[in-house]
Design a protein around this motif. Sequence first.
Motif, PDB file in Angstrom:
ATOM      1  N   ALA A 270       0.798  -1.142   0.041  1.00 23.72           N
ATOM      2  CA  ALA A 270      -0.158  -0.077   0.032  1.00 23.72           C
ATOM      3  C   ALA A 270       0.747   1.312  -0.114  1.00 23.72           C
ATOM      4  O   ALA A 270       2.286   0.979   0.227  1.00 23.72           O
ATOM      5  N   SER A 271       0.450   2.435  -0.245  1.00 25.26           N
ATOM      6  CA  SER A 271       1.024   3.654  -0.405  1.00 25.26           C
ATOM      7  C   SER A 271       0.288   4.437   0.585  1.00 25.26           C
ATOM      8  O   SER A 271      -0.784   4.519   0.217  1.00 25.26           O
ATOM      9  N   VAL A 272       0.713   5.557   1.353  1.00 20.94           N
ATOM     10  CA  VAL A 272       0.155   6.268   2.062  1.00 20.94           C
ATOM     11  C   VAL A 272       0.684   7.725   1.691  1.00 20.94           C
ATOM     12  O   VAL A 272       2.067   7.945   1.971  1.00 20.94           O
ATOM     13  N   ALA A 273      -0.130   8.729   1.541  1.00 18.94           N
ATOM     14  CA  ALA A 273       0.531  10.135   1.425  1.00 18.94           C
ATOM     15  C   ALA A 273       1.126  10.674   2.535  1.00 18.94           C
ATOM     16  O   ALA A 273       0.507  10.599   3.696  1.00 18.94           O
ATOM     17  N   VAL A 274       2.324  11.324   2.523  1.00 17.18           N
ATOM     18  CA  VAL A 274       3.046  11.701   3.562  1.00 17.18           C
ATOM     19  C   VAL A 274       2.307  12.800   4.402  1.00 17.18           C
ATOM     20  O   VAL A 274       2.419  12.938   5.583  1.00 17.18           O
ATOM     21  N   GLU A 275       1.477  13.662   3.444  1.00 19.93           N
ATOM     22  CA  GLU A 275       0.783  14.882   3.941  1.00 19.93           C
ATOM     23  C   GLU A 275      -0.475  14.379   5.053  1.00 19.93           C
ATOM     24  O   GLU A 275      -0.857  15.330   5.856  1.00 19.93           O
ATOM     25  N   ASP A 276      -0.795  13.094   4.876  1.00 25.81           N
ATOM     26  CA  ASP A 276      -1.837  12.744   5.830  1.00 25.81           C
ATOM     27  C   ASP A 276      -1.357  12.119   7.028  1.00 25.81           C
ATOM     28  O   ASP A 276      -2.096  11.750   7.932  1.00 25.81           O
ATOM     29  N   LEU A 277       0.065  12.160   7.252  1.00 26.87           N
ATOM     30  CA  LEU A 277       0.512  11.552   8.317  1.00 26.87           C
ATOM     31  C   LEU A 277       1.148  12.650   9.345  1.00 26.87           C
ATOM     32  O   LEU A 277       1.252  13.356   8.987  1.00 26.87           O
ATOM     33  N   PRO A 278       0.926  12.156  10.676  1.00 27.00           N
ATOM     34  CA  PRO A 278       1.741  13.077  11.500  1.00 27.00           C
ATOM     35  C   PRO A 278       3.148  13.307  11.395  1.00 27.00           C
ATOM     36  O   PRO A 278       3.797  12.700  10.596  1.00 27.00           O
ATOM     37  N   ASP A 279       3.789  14.395  11.560  1.00 29.46           N
ATOM     38  CA  ASP A 279       5.175  14.845  11.403  1.00 29.46           C
ATOM     39  C   ASP A 279       5.781  13.748  12.288  1.00 29.46           C
ATOM     40  O   ASP A 279       5.759  13.643  13.353  1.00 29.46           O
ATOM     41  N   GLY A 280       6.945  13.588  11.631  1.00 27.93           N
ATOM     42  CA  GLY A 280       7.944  12.576  12.477  1.00 27.93           C
ATOM     43  C   GLY A 280       8.789  11.924  11.328  1.00 27.93           C
ATOM     44  O   GLY A 280       9.029  11.946  10.344  1.00 27.93           O
ATOM     45  N   LYS A 281       9.668  11.010  12.165  1.00 26.88           N
ATOM     46  CA  LYS A 281      10.810  10.464  11.474  1.00 26.88           C
ATOM     47  C   LYS A 281      10.289   8.812  11.105  1.00 26.88           C
ATOM     48  O   LYS A 281       9.791   8.245  12.287  1.00 26.88           O
ATOM     49  N   VAL A 282      10.443   8.221   9.922  1.00 26.08           N
ATOM     50  CA  VAL A 282      10.252   7.216   9.633  1.00 26.08           C
ATOM     51  C   VAL A 282      11.405   6.319   9.726  1.00 26.08           C
ATOM     52  O   VAL A 282      12.185   6.438   8.771  1.00 26.08           O
ATOM     53  N   LEU A 283      11.227   4.843  10.291  1.00 25.55           N
ATOM     54  CA  LEU A 283      12.407   3.959  10.299  1.00 25.55           C
ATOM     55  C   LEU A 283      11.880   2.786   9.678  1.00 25.55           C
ATOM     56  O   LEU A 283      10.535   2.358  10.067  1.00 25.55           O
ATOM     57  N   ASP A 284      12.667   1.970   8.956  1.00 27.02           N
ATOM     58  CA  ASP A 284      11.852   0.635   8.508  1.00 27.02           C
ATOM     59  C   ASP A 284      12.417  -0.413   9.507  1.00 27.02           C
ATOM     60  O   ASP A 284      12.824  -0.332  10.680  1.00 27.02           O
ATOM     61  N   MET A 285      11.855  -1.616   9.416  1.00 28.01           N
ATOM     62  CA  MET A 285      11.790  -2.728  10.136  1.00 28.01           C
ATOM     63  C   MET A 285      13.363  -2.857  10.711  1.00 28.01           C
ATOM     64  O   MET A 285      13.509  -3.490  11.888  1.00 28.01           O
ATOM     65  N   ASN A 286      14.358  -2.596   9.994  1.00 27.03           N
ATOM     66  CA  ASN A 286      15.819  -2.932  10.474  1.00 27.03           C
ATOM     67  C   ASN A 286      16.363  -1.548  11.274  1.00 27.03           C
ATOM     68  O   ASN A 286      17.535  -1.548  11.499  1.00 27.03           O
ATOM     69  N   GLY A 287      15.616  -0.599  11.328  1.00 19.90           N
ATOM     70  CA  GLY A 287      15.951   0.649  12.126  1.00 19.90           C
ATOM     71  C   GLY A 287      16.644   1.676  11.272  1.00 19.90           C
ATOM     72  O   GLY A 287      17.214   2.622  11.895  1.00 19.90           O
ATOM     73  N   ARG A 288      16.745   1.615   9.924  1.00 17.78           N
ATOM     74  CA  ARG A 288      17.184   2.536   9.207  1.00 17.78           C
ATOM     75  C   ARG A 288      16.052   3.788   8.723  1.00 17.78           C
ATOM     76  O   ARG A 288      14.853   3.136   8.504  1.00 17.78           O
ATOM     77  N   GLN A 289      16.472   4.777   8.573  1.00 16.28           N
ATOM     78  CA  GLN A 289      15.472   6.118   8.294  1.00 16.28           C
ATOM     79  C   GLN A 289      15.200   5.675   6.748  1.00 16.28           C
ATOM     80  O   GLN A 289      15.960   5.460   5.871  1.00 16.28           O
ATOM     81  N   VAL A 290      13.847   6.024   6.535  1.00 16.51           N
ATOM     82  CA  VAL A 290      13.115   5.847   5.201  1.00 16.51           C
ATOM     83  C   VAL A 290      13.043   7.267   4.984  1.00 16.51           C
ATOM     84  O   VAL A 290      12.340   8.087   5.654  1.00 16.51           O
ATOM     85  N   ASP A 291      13.249   7.494   3.756  1.00 18.12           N
ATOM     86  CA  ASP A 291      13.111   8.954   3.017  1.00 18.12           C
ATOM     87  C   ASP A 291      11.875   8.815   2.297  1.00 18.12           C
ATOM     88  O   ASP A 291      11.909   8.220   1.198  1.00 18.12           O
ATOM     89  N   ALA A 292      10.936   9.321   2.761  1.00 16.15           N
ATOM     90  CA  ALA A 292       9.722   9.608   1.770  1.00 16.15           C
ATOM     91  C   ALA A 292       9.250  10.827   1.549  1.00 16.15           C
ATOM     92  O   ALA A 292       8.990  11.640   2.678  1.00 16.15           O
ATOM     93  N   GLU A 293       9.097  11.403   0.604  1.00 15.67           N
ATOM     94  CA  GLU A 293       8.919  12.632   0.186  1.00 15.67           C
ATOM     95  C   GLU A 293       7.308  12.997   0.123  1.00 15.67           C
ATOM     96  O   GLU A 293       6.571  13.537   0.690  1.00 15.67           O
ATOM     97  N   ASP A 294       6.884  12.243  -0.802  1.00 13.06           N
ATOM     98  CA  ASP A 294       5.297  12.515  -1.329  1.00 13.06           C
ATOM     99  C   ASP A 294       4.437  11.328  -0.530  1.00 13.06           C
ATOM    100  O   ASP A 294       3.399  11.567  -0.246  1.00 13.06           O
ATOM    101  N   SER A 295       4.824  10.164  -0.717  1.00 18.07           N
ATOM    102  CA  SER A 295       4.114   8.889  -0.259  1.00 18.07           C
ATOM    103  C   SER A 295       5.252   8.003   0.366  1.00 18.07           C
ATOM    104  O   SER A 295       6.275   7.938   0.126  1.00 18.07           O
TER     105      SER A 295
END
Length: 722
Positions: free
Chosen positions: A683-708
Motif C-alpha cells: 500500500a501507499s500512504v500520502a505523507v501529508e496525511d501522516l503526523p510529522d515525524g521520522k520514519v524507520l524501517d524494520m531494520n532501524g534505518r531511516q526511510v526517506d519519503a517525500e510525497d508517499s
Amino acid sequence: MNEPTTPAEASPTVAAHAARTLSTRRIILLSIAGVLVVALVATLLVFRPWEGRAEARPAPIPKSQTQVEPALGECTAPPEGDGSSPGLAPAAADDAFGGWEQRLNDTAATTRFSASEDVREGLTSLSLTSGTGAQPPVPERFEQSVPVTTGETLTVAFSSKAATAGSQVSIVLGPNAVAKRLAIPDGAEWADTSVSYTVPRGMASLSVAIEITSLQGEVLIDGLTVQRNGTELLVNGGFEDTSAVLSIDNATLLFDGAPDSRDLNVRTRVAAATTIAWCVSGGETEYGGVSTFEDGLVQVPVEYSDPGLYTVKISMHHAGQLVERSATFGVVPPRNGVPSGIGIAAHFQGGVARMTNAPATLAMLGADSVRFEVPWQRIEKEPGVYTYPQYIDQVMGAYETAGMSVLTVPAYYNPLYDQGKTPSTDRGLQGYSAYTGALLSKYPASGGLTEIYNEYDHIFNTGACGTTPDCYMRMLVPAAAAAKATNPAATVYGPSTAGMQVRFDWLAPFIAQGGLDHVDVLTFHPYTQPEGPTLLDSQLQELNGMIAAAKPGVDVPISFTEMGWATVDGWVSRDEQAAYTAQTAPIALKAGVDSIYWFTLADTGSDRSNYEASFGFFETASTFTPNTYQPKISAIALAVSQRMLGGATFSAEENWGEGVKAYTFTTADGRTITAAWAPDAPASVAVEDLPDGKVLDMNGRQVDAEDSLDIGEAPVYLVHND
C-alpha cells in the motif's frame, strides 16, 4: 516445540556450516573514474597502509559490491611461501569441527578435541588428548547422527593412529542396546579399518560416535566415512572443517555503541605469521583490507553504525590451499534499559561456550529472560535425589551473572516414574511436583519462574491419562503448590498449549475448571505459520473477554512462551520471518500480552527442509564462529522492535488507509510511535496525511519519503514529533 534432551542414547543435532543468509543491501555507486579506482587500489595494495593493527585502522573504502571484490582480488589473500604448512600451534582449548558435537555429560569433559596436521589424507585430522591430565570419569563422546533405513547395509571406514598403547577409544554405531563398537587399534603408524554394518530393525537415524573411555598419549582419527552404495552420509568425517585454521572468536556477533569500540576477532592456530584478506559488506559503502596475524589475532573493525545485517568475508592460504570463510554479523540500536517483555526459548545444546556466551547476545536483542526445558531424567537418577549436571549449573550461572531471569520448564519424564512416560499416576505426579520445587530451590536467583510442563496437549505428552484439561489439572495443582511452597513469590506459568493459533477448544474448559486459580500467567504457543500473526488480533480480544468473564476485575497476565516461524524453503523466507516477528509485537501489546518468549535462539541443523530445526533467529552452529551464532535478519528486526516498543502502552488504532494496520503506542520514555504494515498487499500512504515525524524501517534505518510512504509486510515505525 520440544527441548532436546540427552537420555542414555540421544540423537545429537548435526551442526554444519551456516546456511545462506538473505539480506537487503543498499549499494550506492560512486562516480569515480575507472582509471582512478585502479590507481588507488594498486597504491593501497602495494604500500598496505592498513597493516599493523595497533598503529593504524584501515579506513572504509567506498565501493559498490561489484567494485570491492575485484579491488581486493575477490578478498583473496596472497599465497604463502612455497605452499608447505607452517604447522599449527598447540591447542589451548577444544577446536570446533563441523557436524560434530560433544555429548554433555554430568561432569566436565577431560578430553581435548583438536585439529592435527598429522594426517592420513587432507589437511587436518582429529586429535584426542587429555586436556586435564585426568581420565574421563564416564565415557565421553564426540558424535552426530545420519539418516538410515532399517535393514540396509552400510560401509564404515576410518584411519587411526595410537602411538602410545593402552587407550580405550572406539567408533560406536547405534544406541548402547544394539551398538557396534570398533576399537581403535594401538600402533605408531596409520592403520585403516573398514567394516560392513547392517542397520537394526526400527532405526531411522544412526548415531555415530567417537567414544573415549581412557587415553594414553594422543589418538588420531582421520577419514571416517559411513557410506551407502558409495554415497557419504557422514558430515565432515575427514575433520577438514575446523576452527583451528580460521575462526572468529567473538562472544556475540551483535554490536551497538561507538563504532571504534567494535572489532571482529579473527583467530588462527597457524604458527607462522600469516596474511589474510578481508572485506565487509552490507552497507552503503563496503571496505576491506589485508592484514597479518600477530600472536594468532587480526582485529577486523566494524565501521558501520547503521543498524542492519552485514557480512564479513575472509580468505587466507594455508598449506598451499585457499581457505575462504564468511559470516554474518549485526549492528543494532543502542540498548535503552527498558523492561522489554522479550524472552528467548533456548536449548541446552551448541556447546558450553555458546550457551554461556548467549546472555551477551540476548542482551543485544533486548531480551531480559530466557526459557529452558530442564530434563528431569538427567537430574533425578535416584528417587528424591537431585544431581545437577555441571553444564546446567554453568548456563544458569551465566544468566544469573547477566541479571536475566530464567523460566524453567520441568520436562518431560523420568524412568523412575510411570515407565518413563509423562507422569499420570499419583506417585508420578508427586515426583514431578517435587522436581518442580527442587528446580526453584536449586536456582533461587533465576527469578522464581516456572512453567508446568510444555505443550501438555501435544505429542510430548505420552502419559496414560491423556492430553485433556482434566488430566493437566491433575498435574498443575500439586506442581503449582510445590512451587509456591518452595518459593512463595514464585510465578507459575501454564498451561503452555501447543499451536496453531489460540486453542479455544482447550483453553475454554481449562478456564472453566478453575485453571486460572493455579497459574499466575496464562501461557500458550499461538503459531500461525506459514501465515503472519495478524489473525491473532481478533483471537486475543476474544480471549481477553473469556478471561474477564471468568475472573472479573482480576488482571491475568498472558505470555506467549513460544512463538516464531521456521525458515524452511517454500514455507517462510528469512525476510518473512523478520517481518512477522516485527508485526507480532504491536499486535501483542495492543492485546495486553505481558511477554513473548521467541522460539528459538538458533537453528539446530542445516537441513533447510527440517521445520523443527529452523526456527532460530540465528544460524546453526558454525566452526567459523565457535563461541556464538551468526544472526539472521530476524535478529535485527527483533532488536529494533524492542527499541521501538519495549515497555510501550497501546494508545489507538489509526486509519492509514485500506489494507494498512497502524497501531500507535506511548513508550516508557514518553515518545509516541506508530507501527504500520500492510499484511495482504503493498500500500501507499500520502505523507501529508501522516503526523510529522521520522520514519524507520524494520531494520532501524531511516526511510526517506517525500510525497508517499510505501508500506508492505515489513513494518515501519513513525516516531512522532511530539
